[in-house]
Design a protein around this motif. Structure first.
Motif, PDB file in Angstrom:
ATOM      1  N   LYS A   3       9.659  -3.127  55.900  1.00 18.43           N
ATOM      2  CA  LYS A   3       8.633  -1.824  55.369  1.00 18.43           C
ATOM      3  C   LYS A   3       8.879  -1.741  53.907  1.00 18.43           C
ATOM      4  CE  LYS A   3       8.080   0.894  59.369  1.00 18.43           C
ATOM      5  NZ  LYS A   3       8.203   2.182  60.202  1.00 18.43           N
ATOM      6  N   TRP A   4      10.117  -1.890  53.531  1.00 18.28           N
ATOM      7  CA  TRP A   4      10.712  -2.022  52.118  1.00 18.28           C
ATOM      8  C   TRP A   4       9.874  -3.052  51.228  1.00 18.28           C
ATOM      9  CZ3 TRP A   4      12.868  -5.311  48.598  1.00 18.28           C
ATOM     10  CH2 TRP A   4      13.305  -4.740  47.529  1.00 18.28           C
ATOM     11  N   PHE A   5       9.974  -4.136  51.885  1.00 19.82           N
ATOM     12  CA  PHE A   5       8.995  -5.199  51.207  1.00 19.82           C
ATOM     13  C   PHE A   5       7.675  -5.044  50.887  1.00 19.82           C
ATOM     14  CE2 PHE A   5       6.820  -9.327  50.891  1.00 19.82           C
ATOM     15  CZ  PHE A   5       7.339  -9.779  49.900  1.00 19.82           C
ATOM     16  N   LEU A   6       6.963  -4.443  52.178  1.00 19.68           N
ATOM     17  CA  LEU A   6       5.867  -4.143  52.114  1.00 19.68           C
ATOM     18  C   LEU A   6       5.351  -3.059  51.080  1.00 19.68           C
ATOM     19  CD1 LEU A   6       2.911  -4.567  53.248  1.00 19.68           C
ATOM     20  CD2 LEU A   6       3.152  -2.997  55.136  1.00 19.68           C
ATOM     21  N   LYS A   7       6.184  -2.240  50.985  1.00 16.34           N
ATOM     22  CA  LYS A   7       5.879  -1.071  50.153  1.00 16.34           C
ATOM     23  C   LYS A   7       5.922  -1.552  48.650  1.00 16.34           C
ATOM     24  CE  LYS A   7       8.488   2.558  51.112  1.00 16.34           C
ATOM     25  NZ  LYS A   7       9.316   3.650  51.222  1.00 16.34           N
ATOM     26  N   MET A   8       7.134  -2.434  48.186  1.00 12.65           N
ATOM     27  CA  MET A   8       6.999  -2.684  47.047  1.00 12.65           C
ATOM     28  C   MET A   8       6.009  -3.711  46.608  1.00 12.65           C
ATOM     29  SD  MET A   8       9.956  -1.837  45.477  1.00 12.65           S
ATOM     30  CE  MET A   8      10.150  -0.461  46.335  1.00 12.65           C
ATOM     31  N   PHE A   9       5.493  -4.686  47.565  1.00  8.12           N
ATOM     32  CA  PHE A   9       4.535  -5.501  47.192  1.00  8.12           C
ATOM     33  C   PHE A   9       3.253  -4.644  46.915  1.00  8.12           C
ATOM     34  CE2 PHE A   9       0.846  -7.949  48.733  1.00  8.12           C
ATOM     35  CZ  PHE A   9       1.021  -9.109  47.853  1.00  8.12           C
ATOM     36  N   LEU A  10       2.789  -3.558  47.875  1.00  9.14           N
ATOM     37  CA  LEU A  10       1.796  -2.842  47.559  1.00  9.14           C
ATOM     38  C   LEU A  10       1.731  -2.070  46.303  1.00  9.14           C
ATOM     39  CD1 LEU A  10       0.962  -1.378  51.173  1.00  9.14           C
ATOM     40  CD2 LEU A  10      -0.485  -3.266  50.100  1.00  9.14           C
ATOM     41  N   THR A  11       3.004  -1.695  46.054  1.00 14.18           N
ATOM     42  CA  THR A  11       3.224  -0.900  45.012  1.00 14.18           C
ATOM     43  C   THR A  11       2.950  -1.746  43.708  1.00 14.18           C
ATOM     44  OG1 THR A  11       4.816   0.770  45.880  1.00 14.18           O
ATOM     45  CG2 THR A  11       4.732   0.817  43.427  1.00 14.18           C
ATOM     46  N   ALA A  12       3.451  -2.941  43.567  1.00 10.82           N
ATOM     47  CA  ALA A  12       3.306  -3.811  42.365  1.00 10.82           C
ATOM     48  C   ALA A  12       1.700  -4.076  42.283  1.00 10.82           C
ATOM     49  CB  ALA A  12       4.086  -5.199  42.821  1.00 10.82           C
ATOM     50  N   LEU A  13       1.109  -4.532  43.604  1.00 10.37           N
ATOM     51  CA  LEU A  13      -0.091  -4.826  43.366  1.00 10.37           C
ATOM     52  C   LEU A  13      -1.071  -3.993  42.852  1.00 10.37           C
ATOM     53  CD1 LEU A  13      -1.971  -7.429  44.471  1.00 10.37           C
ATOM     54  CD2 LEU A  13      -2.409  -5.987  46.559  1.00 10.37           C
ATOM     55  N   ILE A  14      -0.745  -2.561  43.427  1.00 16.28           N
ATOM     56  CA  ILE A  14      -1.639  -1.662  42.850  1.00 16.28           C
ATOM     57  C   ILE A  14      -1.385  -1.320  41.133  1.00 16.28           C
ATOM     58  CG2 ILE A  14      -1.876   0.903  43.015  1.00 16.28           C
ATOM     59  CD1 ILE A  14      -1.485   0.662  46.073  1.00 16.28           C
ATOM     60  N   THR A  15       0.034  -1.454  41.040  1.00 20.19           N
ATOM     61  CA  THR A  15       0.360  -1.405  39.437  1.00 20.19           C
ATOM     62  C   THR A  15      -0.573  -2.355  38.635  1.00 20.19           C
ATOM     63  OG1 THR A  15       2.512  -0.440  40.267  1.00 20.19           O
ATOM     64  CG2 THR A  15       2.189  -1.278  37.920  1.00 20.19           C
ATOM     65  N   MET A  16      -0.401  -3.441  39.011  1.00 18.50           N
ATOM     66  CA  MET A  16      -1.424  -4.571  38.229  1.00 18.50           C
ATOM     67  C   MET A  16      -2.606  -4.455  38.400  1.00 18.50           C
ATOM     68  SD  MET A  16       0.844  -8.192  39.150  1.00 18.50           S
ATOM     69  CE  MET A  16       1.031  -8.018  40.987  1.00 18.50           C
ATOM     70  N   TRP A  17      -3.164  -3.770  39.370  1.00 13.65           N
ATOM     71  CA  TRP A  17      -4.642  -3.318  39.260  1.00 13.65           C
ATOM     72  C   TRP A  17      -4.820  -2.298  38.270  1.00 13.65           C
ATOM     73  CZ3 TRP A  17      -7.195   0.742  41.997  1.00 13.65           C
ATOM     74  CH2 TRP A  17      -8.730   0.712  41.887  1.00 13.65           C
ATOM     75  N   ILE A  18      -4.107  -1.310  38.428  1.00 14.14           N
ATOM     76  CA  ILE A  18      -4.490  -0.083  37.659  1.00 14.14           C
ATOM     77  C   ILE A  18      -4.162  -0.609  36.082  1.00 14.14           C
ATOM     78  CG2 ILE A  18      -3.448   2.026  36.773  1.00 14.14           C
ATOM     79  CD1 ILE A  18      -2.923   2.806  39.584  1.00 14.14           C
ATOM     80  N   GLN A  19      -3.115  -1.267  35.915  1.00 16.27           N
ATOM     81  CA  GLN A  19      -2.717  -1.637  34.439  1.00 16.27           C
ATOM     82  C   GLN A  19      -4.153  -2.549  33.990  1.00 16.27           C
ATOM     83  OE1 GLN A  19       0.430  -4.349  34.166  1.00 16.27           O
ATOM     84  NE2 GLN A  19       0.953  -3.279  32.117  1.00 16.27           N
ATOM     85  N   ALA A  20      -4.601  -3.701  34.823  1.00 11.43           N
ATOM     86  CA  ALA A  20      -5.775  -4.439  34.335  1.00 11.43           C
ATOM     87  C   ALA A  20      -6.896  -3.584  33.943  1.00 11.43           C
ATOM     88  CB  ALA A  20      -6.127  -5.439  35.379  1.00 11.43           C
ATOM     89  N   GLY A  21      -7.045  -2.412  34.813  1.00  5.72           N
ATOM     90  CA  GLY A  21      -8.340  -1.500  34.617  1.00  5.72           C
ATOM     91  C   GLY A  21      -8.088  -0.840  33.299  1.00  5.72           C
ATOM     92  N   LEU A  22      -6.965  -0.236  32.954  1.00  3.92           N
ATOM     93  CA  LEU A  22      -6.588   0.324  31.779  1.00  3.92           C
ATOM     94  C   LEU A  22      -6.747  -0.560  30.764  1.00  3.92           C
ATOM     95  CD1 LEU A  22      -3.454   2.619  32.797  1.00  3.92           C
ATOM     96  CD2 LEU A  22      -5.881   3.315  32.399  1.00  3.92           C
ATOM     97  N   ASP A  23      -6.554  -1.710  30.866  1.00  2.00           N
ATOM     98  CA  ASP A  23      -6.655  -2.614  29.729  1.00  2.00           C
ATOM     99  C   ASP A  23      -8.181  -3.050  29.648  1.00  2.00           C
ATOM    100  OD1 ASP A  23      -5.884  -4.615  27.674  1.00  2.00           O
ATOM    101  OD2 ASP A  23      -6.217  -6.066  29.197  1.00  2.00           O
ATOM    102  N   GLN A  24      -8.933  -2.944  30.429  1.00  2.00           N
ATOM    103  CA  GLN A  24     -10.537  -3.446  30.623  1.00  2.00           C
ATOM    104  C   GLN A  24     -11.314  -2.190  29.771  1.00  2.00           C
ATOM    105  OE1 GLN A  24     -12.928  -5.600  32.437  1.00  2.00           O
ATOM    106  NE2 GLN A  24     -11.139  -6.983  32.258  1.00  2.00           N
ATOM    107  N   VAL A  25     -10.563  -0.828  29.856  1.00  2.00           N
ATOM    108  CA  VAL A  25     -11.140   0.268  29.270  1.00  2.00           C
ATOM    109  C   VAL A  25     -10.688   0.501  27.916  1.00  2.00           C
ATOM    110  CG1 VAL A  25     -12.238   1.063  31.327  1.00  2.00           C
ATOM    111  CG2 VAL A  25     -10.130   1.970  30.702  1.00  2.00           C
ATOM    112  N   ASN A  26      -9.883  -0.287  27.508  1.00  2.00           N
ATOM    113  CA  ASN A  26      -9.098  -0.117  26.111  1.00  2.00           C
ATOM    114  C   ASN A  26      -8.140   1.232  26.241  1.00  2.00           C
ATOM    115  OD1 ASN A  26      -9.980  -2.434  25.035  1.00  2.00           O
ATOM    116  ND2 ASN A  26     -11.972  -1.536  24.712  1.00  2.00           N
ATOM    117  N   VAL A  27      -7.617   1.505  27.067  1.00  2.00           N
ATOM    118  CA  VAL A  27      -6.632   2.744  27.218  1.00  2.00           C
ATOM    119  C   VAL A  27      -5.455   2.001  26.789  1.00  2.00           C
ATOM    120  CG1 VAL A  27      -5.400   4.299  28.554  1.00  2.00           C
ATOM    121  CG2 VAL A  27      -7.859   4.105  28.983  1.00  2.00           C
ATOM    122  N   ILE A  28      -5.092   1.088  27.159  1.00  2.00           N
ATOM    123  CA  ILE A  28      -3.828   0.467  26.533  1.00  2.00           C
ATOM    124  C   ILE A  28      -4.209  -1.131  26.331  1.00  2.00           C
ATOM    125  CG2 ILE A  28      -2.113   1.354  28.302  1.00  2.00           C
ATOM    126  CD1 ILE A  28      -2.013  -0.768  30.152  1.00  2.00           C
TER     127      ILE A  28
END
Length: 66
Positions: A3-28
């Motif tokens: 469960k810990w590994f799954l939680k870390m994996f999902l958190t990292a995946l969502i983080t990368m997705w959000i970060q890529a989206g913020l980069d696309q809209v020129n927030v970061i």
């Protein structure tokens, strides 16, 4: 452990997705390594905290219904 590994994996995946989206809209701008690392860490901990909060709420609900 699983469960810990799954939680870390999902958190990292969502983080990368959000970060890529913020980069696309020129927030970061991910051209700077420090912006990339600091934003990833910040987003990661926010998402992780939300997962922990949601798990706490679900456990609390489960114990109330017994």
């Amino acid at each position: 452990m699983k469960k810990w590994f799954l939680k870390m994996f999902l958190t990292a995946l969502i983080t990368m997705w959000i970060q890529a989206g913020l980069d696309q809209v020129n927030v970061i701008h991910l051209s700077n390594v420090w912006v990339d690392v600091s934003s990833w860490i910040l987003i990661f901990f926010v998402i992780y905290a939300l997962f922990e909060w949601k798990a706490h709420i679900l456990v609390k609900r489960k114990t109330v219904h017994r």
